[in-house]
Write an enzyme that holds these catalytic residues in place. Structure first.
Site, mmCIF file in Angstrom:
data_model
loop_
_atom_site.group_PDB
_atom_site.id
_atom_site.type_symbol
_atom_site.label_atom_id
_atom_site.label_comp_id
_atom_site.label_asym_id
_atom_site.label_seq_id
_atom_site.Cartn_x
_atom_site.Cartn_y
_atom_site.Cartn_z
ATOM 1 N N TYR A 294 66.130 29.596 89.726
ATOM 2 C CA TYR A 294 64.678 29.483 89.891
ATOM 3 C C TYR A 294 64.240 30.071 91.237
ATOM 4 C CZ TYR A 294 65.245 25.951 86.214
ATOM 5 O OH TYR A 294 65.564 25.289 85.052
ATOM 6 N N GLU A 368 54.784 1.623 86.345
ATOM 7 C CA GLU A 368 53.985 2.436 85.410
ATOM 8 C C GLU A 368 52.496 2.519 85.775
ATOM 9 O OE1 GLU A 368 55.606 0.174 82.251
ATOM 10 O OE2 GLU A 368 56.643 1.894 81.353
#
Ligand SMILES: [Zn+2]
Ligand SMILES: [Zn+2]
Length: 396
Positions: A294, A368
């Site tokens: 990358y 969360e």
């Protein structure tokens, strides 16, 4: 207002996250993940399209013509056995969403949910990108997604990673180079085998390997500016079978991380020169392969500042920081080579709740509550980008 809206929809976002978390799949094998994403999109009236094998794209077309902003999530998990004791623990034994890509997908889903409801007011379009194989390292999933049209007609792109290096709820942004280029190397040191007691009659590739490794670690500071970010790691070395046998060869694998394009470009020759010099000094031969992975992830300064302003309005100035550069790689870099955008990191470290483990570990997890925050940043930034471009291009 968007944040409130997303908090109302939090349950749905968490529900998706927990399903995805239970069915982690590794790079290019995200079949179940793709199916779940397509279903969840369909249930909110968004038609997704399969791309690049296991990827998904969708477009939310706004009522008014304008620019297109892309929001990207990665989909793949890792070959790690989960050790979290949670009700939604991985059901694919030996695999785990240990890099948090389940959160990325859920945040983009949350953003799509809200943006789709607003499509009659949108001054442009939203492209939703679910991309496979971020962890794969060399080919990755971003490149095939781009080749198959994922960012066609896209003007700006945004992405985000959950980030245990920052406190929960703190957003990290950075202009310019942010994630390193991640290249791989394979080195073979070819000697001449012999008896362990008679090394003078052999060419010992294990001894030569040690000199090569040693020399490669002097690159930072001796070959390049010591102030420049640079990492070389030999992560694998194999050679020999017993105490007293000098083997014919040693094989090594490693990774090279750079943050500057010019430095990256000269690295292959530099390494080759050092390996060649050391091996020839000891009468050994070598094979060397430099595998480009990358590229450097370079955030667009304008988009990054634009998002910083938006995020400060949502989270407060004190919760939006300049992120430190990382020598990790990210194939979001490929999108940024084509389209201006920014890749952000959202803090997840929470000592009180025990969310302290790093990504790529068997106990990584997040609170969360950050999902709605992530979705909000995507929605607000995308809306602002569309509105900004629209008022500028449509002054009437
Ligand atoms: Zn990862
Ligand atoms: Zn990741």
């Amino acid at each position: 207002m968007i944040l409130e809206k997303l908090k109302e929809k939090e349950n749905k976002i968490i529900e998706l996250r927990r399903i995805l978390h239970q069915y982690p799949e590794i790079a290019h094998k995200e079949y179940e993940t793709q199916k779940i994403i397509l279903e969840y999109l369909e249930n909110i009236g968004i038609e997704g399209k399969k791309v690049a094998g296991t990827g998904v794209i969708a477009t939310i077309e706004g009522k008014n013509r304008g620019k297109t902003v892309a929001l990207r999530a990665d989909m793949d998990a890792l070959a790690i056995r989960e050790e979290n004791d949670v009700s939604y623990k991985s059901k694919n034994d030996g695999f785990m969403h240990a890099c948090g890509h389940d959160n990325h997908m859920s945040m983009i889903y949350g953003a799509a949910l809200v943006l789709n409801e607003m499509k009659d007011k949108l001054n442009g379009n939203i492209r939703i990108i679910f991309q496979p194989a971020e962890e794969e390292g060399t080919l990755g999933g971003a490149k095939p997604m781009i080749e198959q049209g994922a960012i066609e007609n896209v003007d700006y792109i945004l992405g985000m990673h959950v980030w245990p290096d920052l406190p929960e709820g703190v957003l990290g942004l950075r202009s310019g180079p942010f994630f390193a280029a991640a290249d791989n190397i394979i080195i073979e040191i070819l000697g001449k085998g012999g008896h362990g007691a008679k090394p003078d009659q052999a060419v010992d590739p294990i001894m030569v390997s040690s000199k090569v490794i040693d020399s490669l670690h002097t690159i930072s500071g001796r070959e390049i500016d010591p102030l420049e970010p640079f990492v070389i790691t030999i992560g694998s070395i194999h050679g020999g079978t017993s105490h007293n046998i000098i083997p014919d060869k040693v094989e090594m694998m490693g990774t090279v991380r750079t943050m500057d394009k010019k430095t990256r470009e000269i690295m292959e020759n530099k390494l080759n020169r050092i390996i060649s010099g050391i091996t020839s000094a000891f009468n050994a031969n070598y094979k060397f392969k430099y595998i480009y992975g990358y590229p450097i992830l370079v955030n667009d300064p304008w988009v990054t500042d634009f998002v910083r302003n938006i995020a400060s309005g949502i989270l407060g100035n004190e919760n939006v920081v300049i992120a430190k550069q990382t020598m990790g790689g990210e194939d979001f870099a490929y999108y940024l080579e084509k389209v201006p955008g920014t890749f952000m990191v959202l803090g997840t470290y929470n000592e009180k709740l025990g969310f302290t483990n790093n990504v790529h570990t068997s106990r990584f997890n997040v609170n969360e509550k950050i999902l709605a925050i992530g979705s909000t940043i995507f929605v607000e930034s995308a809306l602002a980008l569309l509105n900004y471009s629209w008022t500028k291009n449509n002054p009437s």
